[in-house]
Design an enzyme around this catalytic site. Sequence first.
Site, PDB file in Angstrom:
ATOM      1  NE  ARG A  88      -4.493   0.189   2.183  1.00 20.04           N
ATOM      2  CZ  ARG A  88      -5.382  -0.770   2.021  1.00 20.04           C
ATOM      3  NH1 ARG A  88      -4.988  -2.010   1.880  1.00 20.04           N
ATOM      4  NH2 ARG A  88      -6.658  -0.475   1.982  1.00 20.04           N
ATOM      5  NE  ARG A 153     -13.953  -2.060   6.095  1.00 23.24           N
ATOM      6  CZ  ARG A 153     -13.109  -2.238   5.077  1.00 23.24           C
ATOM      7  NH1 ARG A 153     -13.274  -3.256   4.241  1.00 23.24           N
ATOM      8  NH2 ARG A 153     -12.117  -1.406   4.889  1.00 23.24           N
TER       9      ARG A 153
HETATM   10  P1  ADP Z   1     -10.107  -1.257   1.378  1.00 23.44           P
HETATM   11  O1  ADP Z   1     -11.579  -1.413   1.381  1.00 23.44           O
HETATM   12  O2  ADP Z   1      -9.660   0.155   1.507  1.00 23.44           O
HETATM   13  O3  ADP Z   1      -9.420  -2.006   0.305  1.00 23.44           O
HETATM   14  P2  ADP Z   1      -8.834  -2.973   3.345  1.00 23.44           P
HETATM   15  O4  ADP Z   1      -9.783  -3.923   3.937  1.00 23.44           O
HETATM   16  O5  ADP Z   1      -7.864  -3.456   2.357  1.00 23.44           O
HETATM   17  O6  ADP Z   1      -9.693  -1.769   2.804  1.00 23.44           O
HETATM   18  O7  ADP Z   1      -7.993  -2.257   4.526  1.00 23.44           O
HETATM   19  C1  ADP Z   1      -8.617  -1.683   5.646  1.00 23.44           C
HETATM   20  C2  ADP Z   1      -7.595  -1.020   6.528  1.00 23.44           C
HETATM   21  O8  ADP Z   1      -6.624  -1.987   6.973  1.00 23.44           O
HETATM   22  C3  ADP Z   1      -6.749   0.083   5.867  1.00 23.44           C
HETATM   23  O9  ADP Z   1      -7.401   1.314   5.814  1.00 23.44           O
HETATM   24  C4  ADP Z   1      -5.527   0.088   6.796  1.00 23.44           C
HETATM   25  O10 ADP Z   1      -5.795   0.738   8.013  1.00 23.44           O
HETATM   26  C5  ADP Z   1      -5.338  -1.398   7.094  1.00 23.44           C
HETATM   27  N1  ADP Z   1      -4.432  -2.009   6.098  1.00 23.44           N
HETATM   28  C6  ADP Z   1      -4.750  -2.978   5.192  1.00 23.44           C
HETATM   29  N2  ADP Z   1      -3.684  -3.289   4.431  1.00 23.44           N
HETATM   30  C7  ADP Z   1      -2.671  -2.489   4.842  1.00 23.44           C
HETATM   31  C8  ADP Z   1      -1.320  -2.297   4.437  1.00 23.44           C
HETATM   32  N3  ADP Z   1      -0.787  -2.993   3.414  1.00 23.44           N
HETATM   33  N4  ADP Z   1      -0.570  -1.395   5.097  1.00 23.44           N
HETATM   34  C9  ADP Z   1      -1.074  -0.670   6.108  1.00 23.44           C
HETATM   35  N5  ADP Z   1      -2.342  -0.779   6.528  1.00 23.44           N
HETATM   36  C10 ADP Z   1      -3.146  -1.671   5.913  1.00 23.44           C
END
Ligand code: ADP
Length: 210
Positions: A88, A153
């Site tokens: 990310r 969420r």
């Molecule tokens: P989205 O719907 O934005 O794809 P995710 O379910 O992938 O959401 O991620 C939700 C949250 O989990 C992010 O906003 C972050 O806080 C955390 N997160 C997920 N993946 C990462 C990552 N690779 N690095 C840092 N934080 C992460």
Amino acid sequence: MRLVLVGPPGAGKGTQAQFLAAHYSIPHISTGDIFRANLKAGTPLGVQAQSFMDRGELVADSVTNEMVKDRLTHDDVANGFILDGFPRNVAQAEVLRAILAEKDTPLNAVLEFSLANEEIVTRLSARRTCKDCFQPSVGVDKCPSCGGDVYQREDDKAEVITRRLEVYQDQTAPIISFYRNEGLLITVSALGKVEDITALAISALNRVAQ
Ligand code: ADP
Ligand code: ZN
């Protein structure tokens, strides 16, 4: 097939990842789902991640990288994997490249799902998530996949969506040029029917990777 999915929140990465994982018989690894599972189980990792997630900020790289590194040691990744939500930022992309280089198993492709901001906000505001299996859905009380209860969420609420979009633009979007420079990037529009997008993605992937 070793694949990374990139795209703004709400682009449907999780949904597409499930279909692609079934198609290629490889695991779908969602860092967001791993964090949410840890949160639900009340593990130290979950506790550590919660405040960042609720605010739409990235969890610290040190924590996230270790978690992914560990996940990639499991036997089920022998034939490949789909990473959804990782990397990310560019630092995470570099760590991933190093982990894979060490095993001599570089990525085959990076699939970008593109979507305009207005559409992102609309989709995320309507999105509900299963408490049990984290499957997203719209307009239903029970999870279409497992029958579990659904909830909104914390980070799908309007205030947090704006912040997540900023975080995506500032921190995540730079990995798109990183992977373009590596010759790995494939871009697919995230607008359209789920199955059409899957089909487009698969035909593009079959052209570049075996
Ligand atoms: P989205 O719907 O934005 O794809 P995710 O379910 O992938 O959401 O991620 C939700 C949250 O989990 C992010 O906003 C972050 O806080 C955390 N997160 C997920 N993946 C990462 C990552 N690779 N690095 C840092 N934080 C992460
Ligand atoms: Zn469910």
